[in-house]
Write an enzyme that holds these catalytic residues in place. Structure first.
Site, mmCIF file in Angstrom:
data_model
loop_
_atom_site.group_PDB
_atom_site.id
_atom_site.type_symbol
_atom_site.label_atom_id
_atom_site.label_comp_id
_atom_site.label_asym_id
_atom_site.label_seq_id
_atom_site.Cartn_x
_atom_site.Cartn_y
_atom_site.Cartn_z
ATOM 1 N N HIS A 76 0.751 -1.200 -0.028
ATOM 2 C CA HIS A 76 -0.025 0.183 0.125
ATOM 3 C C HIS A 76 0.905 1.352 0.159
ATOM 4 O O HIS A 76 0.638 2.392 -0.724
ATOM 5 C CB HIS A 76 -0.970 -0.344 1.139
ATOM 6 C CG HIS A 76 -1.928 0.944 1.470
ATOM 7 N ND1 HIS A 76 -1.758 2.032 2.147
ATOM 8 C CD2 HIS A 76 -2.673 1.609 0.551
ATOM 9 C CE1 HIS A 76 -2.495 2.983 2.407
ATOM 10 N NE2 HIS A 76 -3.262 2.645 1.040
ATOM 11 N N GLU A 79 1.990 1.968 -3.605
ATOM 12 C CA GLU A 79 0.899 2.181 -4.362
ATOM 13 C C GLU A 79 0.877 3.722 -4.228
ATOM 14 O O GLU A 79 0.706 4.493 -5.347
ATOM 15 C CB GLU A 79 -0.572 1.769 -3.892
ATOM 16 C CG GLU A 79 -1.576 2.395 -4.570
ATOM 17 C CD GLU A 79 -2.699 2.425 -3.514
ATOM 18 O OE1 GLU A 79 -3.521 3.346 -3.467
ATOM 19 O OE2 GLU A 79 -3.021 1.487 -2.921
ATOM 20 N N HIS A 80 1.137 4.557 -2.926
ATOM 21 C CA HIS A 80 1.105 5.698 -2.817
ATOM 22 C C HIS A 80 2.172 6.611 -3.628
ATOM 23 O O HIS A 80 2.117 7.514 -4.421
ATOM 24 C CB HIS A 80 1.244 6.347 -1.384
ATOM 25 C CG HIS A 80 -0.302 6.371 -0.816
ATOM 26 N ND1 HIS A 80 -0.946 7.241 -0.268
ATOM 27 C CD2 HIS A 80 -1.091 4.996 -0.443
ATOM 28 C CE1 HIS A 80 -2.000 7.031 0.512
ATOM 29 N NE2 HIS A 80 -1.998 5.570 -0.009
ATOM 30 N N GLU A 156 -4.616 8.042 7.126
ATOM 31 C CA GLU A 156 -5.391 7.156 6.375
ATOM 32 C C GLU A 156 -5.767 6.147 7.374
ATOM 33 O O GLU A 156 -6.878 5.654 7.678
ATOM 34 C CB GLU A 156 -4.852 6.483 4.928
ATOM 35 C CG GLU A 156 -5.964 5.809 4.246
ATOM 36 C CD GLU A 156 -5.368 5.194 2.946
ATOM 37 O OE1 GLU A 156 -5.953 4.515 2.381
ATOM 38 O OE2 GLU A 156 -4.162 5.658 2.658
#
Length: 443
Positions: A76, A79-80, A156
């Site tokens: 993740h 991904e950013h 997040e």
């Protein structure tokens, strides 16, 4: 699924202006074509002439379950970071290039794969291919960007913890899978994200993002051969432009999963509602019973006409949101029921849920429920293909997760073939197993 053979056609790399060999393609049906590059990268396209847009995605068979000790949330995090800049483009260049033509880019990470995609007008597909391939293959992962995105991801995580209706599903997965990698949080945790270094993320990037575990998929108004040429040119000279390799197939489904001991856990939070998930292990995505499970899910809690919705919300007004769901992975899955209700109504809601699960496991559904459950499945399948993004996703998942692409008519036939006996059998298998209860609320 047939592979490709090399032909004499060439494309010119934008990076070094050298000619590169372009493989031929195989037709999977009248509109879907597949090409395998020498590197092992697979390219699938579906030409939809009536549409004026194209969705283009790069899919990687890597997710949170693949992370080793100390890598929790790396997929993740990556991904950013891949949209934050390359040697050729800054983060602003990447976003501005697509937005200037009215397009959009995004990405998402799951437990088993990661996807980066763009949706643009058909005339702007070459631009989208060049930008997306550059971002995914050649990100620099600059240290300042790592620190910036670390803060974003920690926010997040905090946001998820402020949404108990989402958090409770993560808690339920942790209860079922225990020490198994499927229990890992996709986002990672504060404890895993805070110390994660740029070098560690870069090592994860370069060791896991290889051509044989990746699929490029595009759907809309396009020409397959041109897409292949443009992808080859965009990846020339990058780490994904490697020597000869064969594609890596879907994850094995024979590996047994050792589930945790059944239990009930409450995470205390000062919320107005209690959020609960009751359920247990289900079936894997390549299990032939998945169509019967889909019907069962619709009958139990898949819509406003479902048993759970009618009993808990419509007849008694005990909850606003109540539904059942399935999550399917390579070798296993989950079947669960979610409800959000006033804390004082938890016992009554749980009693009804357990009663409905027991009834479904021990009694046949009606012909009307079978018809309605199959109709919901078929409608969701066909209506979901009304946009290019859904069509692109179907291509990529078929290749990456199943190793095959069932055409829509075949899928509809398999849904229609589900019988009451099929649903009864799978209901008994899934709903009489170990029970796991996750709750978040002021208990």
């Amino acid at each position: 699924m047939p592979s490709s053979v090399l032909l004499g056609g060439t494309a010119t790399s934008r990076r070094n202006r050298q000619p590169v060999t372009v493989p031929s393609s195989a037709f999977l049906d009248g509109t879907v074509r597949r090409t395998v590059l020498p590197s092992g990268l697979r390219i699938l396209t579906e030409d939809v002439p009536a549409m004026r847009s194209v969705s283009f995605g790069i899919w990687v068979n890597v997710g949170s379950r693949d992370e080793a000790e100390g890598e929790g949330g790396a997929s993740h995090f990556l991904e950013h970071l891949l949209f934050k800049g390359t040697a050729r483009r800054t983060a602003l260049d990447i976003s501005a290039a697509i937005e200037a033509v009215g397009g959009e880019t995004n990405a998402f990470t799951t437990k088993e794969y990661t996807c980066y995609y763009a949706r643009v007008l058909d005339a702007d597909l070459p631009l989208a291919i060049d930008v997306m391939c550059d971002a995914v293959a050649s990100s620099v992962l600059a240290e300042p960007d790592v620190e910036t995105e670390r803060g974003v991801i920690l926010e997040e995580i905090a946001m998820t913890e402020d949404e108990p209706s989402d958090e409770v599903h993560d808690l339920h997965a942790e209860l079922i899978y225990g020490e198994h990698p499927l229990a890992k949080l996709i986002s990672g945790t504060v404890a895993s994200i805070t110390p994660m270094s740029r070098d560690g993320i870069h090592e994860f990037y370069r060791s896991r993002y290889s051509a044989p575990v990746m699929v490029v998929a595009a759907a809309g108004r396009l020409d397959h051969d041109q897409v292949v040429e443009q992808v080859v040119a965009a990846l020339a000279g990058t780490p994904l432009d490697t020597g000869s390799a064969s594609p890596v197939g879907p994850r094995p489904m024979e590996t047994p999963v050792l589930y945790a001991e059944p239990k009930a856990v409450t995470r205390r939070k000062d919320t107005e509602q209690a959020h609960l998930v009751l359920g247990g292990p289900g079936i894997g995505r390549r299990d032939d019973r998945r169509f019967a499970v889909g019907v069962l899910n619709n009958v139990l809690g898949g819509g406003m006409s479902s048993r759970l919705f009618q009993e808990i919300r419509e007849k008694r007004g005990l909850a606003y949101s109540v539904y059942s769901y399935t999550s399917q992975y390579a070798e296993t899955g989950t079947f669960g029921v979610y409800a959000g209700c006033a804390p004082g109504k938890v016992d009554e809601v749980l009693e009804i849920v357990r009663d409905q699960l027991a009834r479904a496991a021990g009694e046949e559904i009606t012909e009307e429920e079978l018809r309605r459950g199959k109709g919901m499945l078929k409608g969701a399948l066909v209506l979901g293909l009304e946009d290019t993004g859904s069509r692109m996703t179907r291509l990529a998942k078929g290749e990456l997760l199943y190793g095959d692409l069932l055409d829509v008519d075949d899928l509809l036939r398999r849904i229609e073939a589900v019988t009451i006996a099929d649903v009864t059998e799978v209901a008994h298998a899934v709903l009489t197993g170990p029970e796991y209860l996750a709750m978040i609320g002021p208990h």
